[in-house]
Write a protein that holds these residues in place. Structure first.
Motif, PDB file in Angstrom:
ATOM      1  N   SER A 169     -61.150 -74.935 -32.474  1.00 13.31           N
ATOM      2  CA  SER A 169     -59.849 -75.495 -33.181  1.00 13.31           C
ATOM      3  C   SER A 169     -60.121 -76.953 -33.442  1.00 13.31           C
ATOM      4  N   PHE A 170     -60.855 -77.848 -32.612  1.00 12.08           N
ATOM      5  CA  PHE A 170     -61.153 -79.209 -32.916  1.00 12.08           C
ATOM      6  C   PHE A 170     -62.407 -79.679 -32.155  1.00 12.08           C
ATOM      7  N   PRO A 171     -63.045 -80.534 -32.544  1.00 17.12           N
ATOM      8  CA  PRO A 171     -64.188 -80.990 -32.140  1.00 17.12           C
ATOM      9  C   PRO A 171     -63.988 -81.719 -30.693  1.00 17.12           C
ATOM     10  N   CYS A 172     -64.834 -81.064 -29.682  1.00 22.55           N
ATOM     11  CA  CYS A 172     -64.616 -81.497 -28.321  1.00 22.55           C
ATOM     12  C   CYS A 172     -65.977 -80.995 -27.451  1.00 22.55           C
ATOM     13  N   PHE A 173     -65.800 -81.540 -26.265  1.00 17.67           N
ATOM     14  CA  PHE A 173     -66.903 -81.332 -25.312  1.00 17.67           C
ATOM     15  C   PHE A 173     -66.370 -79.943 -24.717  1.00 17.67           C
ATOM     16  N   ASP A 174     -66.760 -79.023 -24.949  1.00 15.45           N
ATOM     17  CA  ASP A 174     -66.247 -77.620 -24.547  1.00 15.45           C
ATOM     18  C   ASP A 174     -66.590 -77.157 -23.354  1.00 15.45           C
ATOM     19  N   GLN A 175     -66.540 -77.855 -22.134  1.00 20.90           N
ATOM     20  CA  GLN A 175     -67.095 -77.631 -20.869  1.00 20.90           C
ATOM     21  C   GLN A 175     -66.359 -78.037 -19.514  1.00 20.90           C
ATOM     22  N   PRO A 176     -66.256 -77.106 -18.575  1.00 18.36           N
ATOM     23  CA  PRO A 176     -65.015 -77.847 -17.827  1.00 18.36           C
ATOM     24  C   PRO A 176     -65.479 -78.763 -16.930  1.00 18.36           C
ATOM     25  N   ASN A 177     -66.953 -79.270 -16.687  1.00 18.94           N
ATOM     26  CA  ASN A 177     -67.104 -80.341 -15.971  1.00 18.94           C
ATOM     27  C   ASN A 177     -66.866 -81.616 -16.733  1.00 18.94           C
ATOM     28  N   LEU A 178     -66.496 -81.789 -17.785  1.00 14.40           N
ATOM     29  CA  LEU A 178     -66.256 -83.000 -18.577  1.00 14.40           C
ATOM     30  C   LEU A 178     -64.650 -83.081 -18.866  1.00 14.40           C
ATOM     31  N   LYS A 179     -63.988 -83.460 -17.779  1.00 10.02           N
ATOM     32  CA  LYS A 179     -62.545 -83.455 -17.682  1.00 10.02           C
ATOM     33  C   LYS A 179     -62.369 -84.800 -18.596  1.00 10.02           C
ATOM     34  N   ALA A 180     -61.155 -84.629 -19.288  1.00 14.35           N
ATOM     35  CA  ALA A 180     -60.602 -85.692 -20.234  1.00 14.35           C
ATOM     36  C   ALA A 180     -59.147 -85.847 -20.338  1.00 14.35           C
ATOM     37  N   ILE A 181     -58.727 -87.109 -20.736  1.00 11.64           N
ATOM     38  CA  ILE A 181     -57.114 -87.222 -20.754  1.00 11.64           C
ATOM     39  C   ILE A 181     -56.895 -87.081 -22.364  1.00 11.64           C
ATOM     40  N   TYR A 182     -55.629 -86.165 -22.501  1.00  9.86           N
ATOM     41  CA  TYR A 182     -55.459 -86.044 -23.798  1.00  9.86           C
ATOM     42  C   TYR A 182     -54.113 -86.579 -24.334  1.00  9.86           C
ATOM     43  N   ALA A 183     -53.844 -87.239 -25.553  1.00 15.21           N
ATOM     44  CA  ALA A 183     -53.037 -87.622 -26.055  1.00 15.21           C
ATOM     45  C   ALA A 183     -52.590 -86.764 -27.279  1.00 15.21           C
ATOM     46  N   LEU A 184     -51.255 -86.375 -27.508  1.00 13.08           N
ATOM     47  CA  LEU A 184     -51.251 -85.078 -28.626  1.00 13.08           C
ATOM     48  C   LEU A 184     -50.041 -85.579 -29.224  1.00 13.08           C
ATOM     49  N   SER A 185     -50.072 -85.306 -30.640  1.00 11.46           N
ATOM     50  CA  SER A 185     -49.095 -85.335 -31.666  1.00 11.46           C
ATOM     51  C   SER A 185     -48.826 -84.195 -32.526  1.00 11.46           C
ATOM     52  N   LEU A 186     -48.089 -83.518 -32.475  1.00 14.08           N
ATOM     53  CA  LEU A 186     -47.806 -82.294 -33.403  1.00 14.08           C
ATOM     54  C   LEU A 186     -46.780 -82.625 -34.658  1.00 14.08           C
ATOM     55  N   GLU A 187     -47.146 -82.081 -35.760  1.00 13.81           N
ATOM     56  CA  GLU A 187     -46.124 -82.085 -36.932  1.00 13.81           C
ATOM     57  C   GLU A 187     -45.965 -80.582 -36.970  1.00 13.81           C
ATOM     58  N   THR A 188     -44.808 -80.337 -37.252  1.00 11.15           N
ATOM     59  CA  THR A 188     -44.171 -79.155 -37.331  1.00 11.15           C
ATOM     60  C   THR A 188     -43.089 -79.000 -38.233  1.00 11.15           C
ATOM     61  N   PRO A 189     -42.673 -77.621 -38.793  1.00  8.02           N
ATOM     62  CA  PRO A 189     -41.392 -77.699 -39.305  1.00  8.02           C
ATOM     63  C   PRO A 189     -40.138 -78.149 -38.466  1.00  8.02           C
ATOM     64  N   ALA A 190     -39.152 -78.584 -39.006  1.00  4.25           N
ATOM     65  CA  ALA A 190     -38.049 -79.450 -38.321  1.00  4.25           C
ATOM     66  C   ALA A 190     -37.092 -78.303 -37.186  1.00  4.25           C
ATOM     67  N   SER A 191     -37.351 -77.117 -37.645  1.00  5.04           N
ATOM     68  CA  SER A 191     -36.603 -76.301 -36.638  1.00  5.04           C
ATOM     69  C   SER A 191     -37.525 -75.778 -35.496  1.00  5.04           C
ATOM     70  N   TRP A 192     -38.603 -76.288 -35.219  1.00  3.10           N
ATOM     71  CA  TRP A 192     -39.506 -75.664 -34.407  1.00  3.10           C
ATOM     72  C   TRP A 192     -39.408 -76.743 -33.143  1.00  3.10           C
ATOM     73  N   ARG A 193     -39.584 -75.938 -31.963  1.00  5.13           N
ATOM     74  CA  ARG A 193     -39.699 -76.865 -30.674  1.00  5.13           C
ATOM     75  C   ARG A 193     -41.125 -76.987 -30.330  1.00  5.13           C
ATOM     76  N   ALA A 194     -41.688 -77.837 -29.326  1.00  6.40           N
ATOM     77  CA  ALA A 194     -42.913 -77.676 -29.189  1.00  6.40           C
ATOM     78  C   ALA A 194     -43.144 -78.079 -27.495  1.00  6.40           C
ATOM     79  N   VAL A 195     -44.215 -77.644 -26.941  1.00  9.08           N
ATOM     80  CA  VAL A 195     -44.301 -77.706 -25.626  1.00  9.08           C
ATOM     81  C   VAL A 195     -45.876 -78.089 -25.449  1.00  9.08           C
ATOM     82  N   ALA A 196     -46.290 -78.907 -24.314  1.00 12.48           N
ATOM     83  CA  ALA A 196     -47.670 -78.867 -24.231  1.00 12.48           C
ATOM     84  C   ALA A 196     -47.951 -79.476 -22.449  1.00 12.48           C
ATOM     85  N   ASN A 197     -49.068 -79.871 -22.401  1.00 11.42           N
ATOM     86  CA  ASN A 197     -49.262 -80.417 -20.973  1.00 11.42           C
ATOM     87  C   ASN A 197     -48.564 -81.695 -20.478  1.00 11.42           C
TER      88      ASN A 197
END
Length: 875
Positions: A169-197
């Motif tokens: 889905s996105f470029p990353c270091f997809d391995q468990p031993n490279l932990k990272a901090i995530y800042a997330l922004s989601l643009e969705t239809p106005a009627s949608w709710r969103a939930v994340a970590n």
């Protein structure tokens, strides 16, 4: 290492079409010209251990700022943007991001110095060393997100990135031993709710679009990063001062109201227990969970945003005791992962079992107070031993801890060995060193490795320092090697006819002379009494003295009290007694252990299936403990469909149906009624039985004390179609119209062709699954495949066995069916014939170079087929 010849790639027009604005810059032409250094990172498909180790050594302080723009239509692509900041200790080699996408899906890559010449190949996005520097680096990447792990539906989506699917889905270091901090922004239809970590920090609405912004997370592995968005309802509650939110799509408000408090209570109790046990407070900023229709698994432990299969938490009023216990265990399991897996994460997926064993082991402890009337030792035995035995008795048995060279094979690691055998082993470890010592070691472990990574040897080192036992040697046999011991017990009788001693012998099924050290409680049983003798089985043979004058027992169960693990072979006297008198044993746990031990004897060809079914028929009316009743009904279902030939099955069907209907009518609790009804509707074969199912579906008759709900009517319609009831297609069509919940309606509609009596329609359904696009909804696919191979259709379904096996490698590679064994179980689970067994054996024998992990999975799934074919041939 194969390098791509430098070339220019023009972006296709359609790949740059972005209906919603992203922050990053416009697309650019990609110039390919990366050199391949022999001592640099491994740039090959998947995420290899070599690549992961190289990056873990050279990369640190990773921070992702991610944006996704989700269109209203699932036919439009999701646009993505990532700003990835990291510290680099060695800038001599290319920086390799994982990204499974065609080159045209990477729209632009920039660094602080400007545009970057990058390369997209072999499932990676590669930044040349010339664009890097030691110290802090930042890359801005604009891309089109792949849908494979975004699980898009018309009204919602959710991510599922375990174990290495974030890279789809996105470029990353997809391995468990490279932990990272995530800042997330989601643009969705106005009627949608969103939930994340992280907590939702702001929303901005413009016209029919809304942008959801989330607080930065604590350090997480990529497989734990998650978000969900869509038309969700939200329920919230407070437990011990903590706000908990539940996102769901259930349209039956009564069902939500009926389950709401229990679901919140169970989460609150699990959180409180874990905080006390570990000595650490809940380690993340908030606690939400999302109930997903037809979710691939029971649950997934995304930090602060757990995903559950909705039906596992929102139970019908008629839910069995087993279903309620299962819900409590699932909630405790996923909540335990917040500490074991999310806070402390395995270094590599060869230790994925450590997070699962802790979750299951802790769950078994957590649920006890919520169910004071249940014998939890009894339940632990049934929850873990039979499933683990089902793998360990096969030629495909695998160790708990398995080596893993590439994360693209991680799906083959999962199964009953890590989910069920590992908690048994962990309990043995706790018994060896003591509960308090064990807990102190666990507290040290979670504190020492908080927000970091650890290995199983790290834990063993901590516990070894607190114990006089040689835990390293113990771990080698139990954890690093497969199989279970074969244990036999001989009675040594004195000249006066009394029992002098027991001699217990364990043998290694592989002939390598291994010994499985374990504590046992051997049960000696007589017609009117039971006693247990403790045994420490720490060598190949152990003599167990008993009290002088002890009469010779009627039976001996070496796995007494459900503690010992192995193939416990019954002596002739014990086996004959249990086949005749098992229902008369007064102790419920001993009865449960006897059932599991006898089932092993059935599969070993030592007890005739007819005798076993007869025993079940005599036992069910007398069984007053629901845990045992559920286990017996499970054995009845398997023996009925897999170990009896069709003629014998039809012969016993009238008696089976009469018994189940009588017990259903006479049962006093809704839970027991529901269990008997489920078995009746599954096993009914006679004209009378099918007629009764039809009347219930038509709502012309009812079951006193057992209301039926939408899911019950769905199952009735499906069972009637499998039995090719008169006008079955009209029944299916009418049921489709009846279903009010849109998610259940979509699932039902998908599997209807697999239920058809028309072979051509079923053929077309099966052939459609060769297209990965038709395997996107894993639970739907597995349900449909199981219908194709139902025992009533087994003869005509043998044509699908070979092509199903031939698809397995692709399924494992694409990951659309995450657990390859589930595909195999759905395919082989209805077959018992020698010809079906021969088809599997021919496949394996003709492919000596077949991937070893997949070969093991086939051996595991085919074990009951092989045994059933041999049993039926011998009758």
């Amino acid at each position: 290492m194969n390098c791509v010849t430098p070339r220019n790639v023009e972006l296709p027009a359609q790949s740059t079409k972005r209906p919603y604005r992203l922050v990053l810059l416009a697309p650019a032409v990609i110039v390919l010209g990366i050199s391949c250094s022999p001592d640099g990172p491994d740039i090959s498909p998947g995420v290899s251990w070599d690549l992961a180790a190289f990056r873990a050594k050279t990369i640190s302080n990773v921070h992702y700022s991610l944006q996704f723009s989700i269109p209203s239509s699932i036919d439009e692509r999701i646009g993505g943007a990532a700003v990835i900041r990291l510290s680099l200790s060695d800038a001599r080699h290319p920086l390799v991001f994982d990204f499974v996408a065609p080159p045209e899906d990477v729209l632009d890559v920039r660094a602080s110095a400007g545009q970057v010449d990058y390369e997209v190949r072999d499932e990676h996005l590669v930044i040349p060393a010339a664009s890097l520097k030691e110290g802090v680096n930042q890359n801005e990447i604009e891309f089109l997100a792949g849908d494979l792990s975004l699980n898009r539906n018309p009204e919602f989506l959710y991510t599922l990135f375990v174990p290495d699917r974030a890279r789809t889905s996105f470029p990353c270091f997809d391995q468990p031993n490279l932990k990272a901090i995530y800042a997330l922004s989601l643009e969705t239809p106005a009627s949608w709710r969103a939930v994340a970590n992280g907590p939702l920090t702001a929303t901005d609405t413009v016209a029919d679009r809304v942008v959801h912004r989330f607080v930065d997370t604590q350090p997480l592995s990529t497989y734990l990063f998650s978000f969900a968005a869509g038309e969700f309802q939200v329920e919230s509650a407070e437990r011990d001062g903590r706000l908990i939110r539940m996102y769901h799509r259930e349209t039956e408000r009564e069902k939500v109201a009926r389950n709401r408090e229990a679901v919140f209570d169970l989460h609150g109790a699990a959180l409180a227990w874990l905080e006390e046990y570990t000595g650490l407070p809940y380690p993340f900023d908030k606690f939400d969970f999302v109930l997903v229709p037809s979710f691939q698994y029971g649950g997934m432990e995304h930090a602060g945003a757990i995903l559950y299969r909705a039906s596992r938490l929102l139970l019908d009023e008629t839910a069995t005791q087993s279903a309620r216990l299962g819900r409590a265990s699932l909630i405790a399991h996923e909540t335990a992962h917040m500490w074991f897996g999310d806070l402390v994460t395995m270094n590599w997926f060869d230790d994925v079992w450590t997070k699962e064993v802790f979750a299951n082991f802790m769950a078994a402890k957590i649920v006890n107070p919520s169910f004071p009337d249940i014998n939890h030792q009894h339940r632990f035995f049934f929850s873990h031993y039979p499933s683990a035995y089902a793998i360990d008795r096969t030629k495909g048995a695998n160790p708990i801890r398995q080596p893993l060279e590439n994360l693209n094979e991680a799906g083959t690691l999962y199964g009953a060995i890590i989910y069920q055998k590992a908690p048994v082993v962990m309990r043995q470890l706790e018994r060896m060193i003591g509960e308090r010592t064990f807990q102190d070691g666990i507290r040290e472990y979670v504190s020492a490795f908080a927000y970091a990574n650890a290995t199983w040897p790290d834990l063993i080192e901590i516990l070894d320092g607190r114990s006089d036992e040689d835990l390293t040697a113990w771990s080698q046999v139990w954890v690093d090697e497969p199989d279970r011991p074969m244990v036999s017990t001989a009675m040594i009788v004195d000249a006066d006819g009394t029992l002098d001693a027991l001699e217990m012998t364990q043998t290694d099924p592989s002939g390598r002379g291994r010994s499985w050290v374990q504590h046992l409680e051997v049960t000696l049983g007589w017609q009117d009494s039971i006693t247990s003798v403790p045994v420490y089985l720490n060598s190949g043979s152990v003599r167990v003295d008993v009290s002088q004058g002890t009469p010779v027992p009627s039976y001996v169960l070496s796995a007494g009290e459900g503690l010992g693990y192995g193939m416990f072979q019954l002596d002739d006297v014990s086996r004959d007694y249990l086949v005749e008198y098992l229902p008369e044993i007064s102790d419920p746990v001993t009865r449960g252990v006897a059932w599991v031990t006898l089932w092993d004897a059935v599969l070993a060809g030592e007890v005739e299936p007819h005798d076993f079914v007869d025993l079940i028929m005599r036992a069910l009316p007398r069984e007053d403990v629901e845990l045992n009743m559920q286990r017996i009904l499970g054995y009845l279902n398997t023996a009925y469909w897999r170990l009896l030939d069709p003629t014998d099955r039809l012969t016993v069907a009238p008696d089976v149906e009469r018994l189940l209907w009588t017990l259903l009518s006479q049962s006093e609790t809704t839970s027991r009624k529901a269990a008997y009804f489920s078995s009746y509707s599954s096993l009914a074969l006679t004209e009378e039985g099918s007629g009764r199912l039809l009347q219930l579906w038509q709502r012309r008759s009812q079951i006193a004390g057992l209301p039926l709900f939408e899911r019950d009517y769905i199952r009735l319609a499906q069972n009637l179609a499998l039995r090719e009831a008169t006008r079955y297609q009209e029944i299916l069509d009418a049921q489709l119209e009846r279903i009010e919940n849109p998610d259940r309606r979509a699932s039902f509609e998908f599997v209807i062709p697999a239920l058809s009596a028309d072979q051509a329609v079923r053929d077309q359904f099966f052939e459609s699954l060769a297209d990965p696009a038709n395997r996107e909804h894993e639970p739907w696919v597995l349900t449909g495949v199981a219908f194709l191979h139902h025992p009533l259709r087994a003869a005509s379904a043998e044509r699908y066995i070979l092509p199903s096996l031939e698809l397995l490698e692709e399924i494992q590679r694409t990951g659309d069916i995450f657990f390859p064994k589930r595909w195999l179980d759905s395919t082989l689970g209805g077959h018992s014939s020698p010809t079906a067994a021969a088809a599997v054996r021919d496949f394996l024998s003709g492919r000596q170079d077949y991937p070893p992990r997949l070969r093991l999975k086939i051996e595991q799934s085919a074990d009951l087929l092989f045994r059933a074919a041999e049993i039926l041939q011998g009758l």
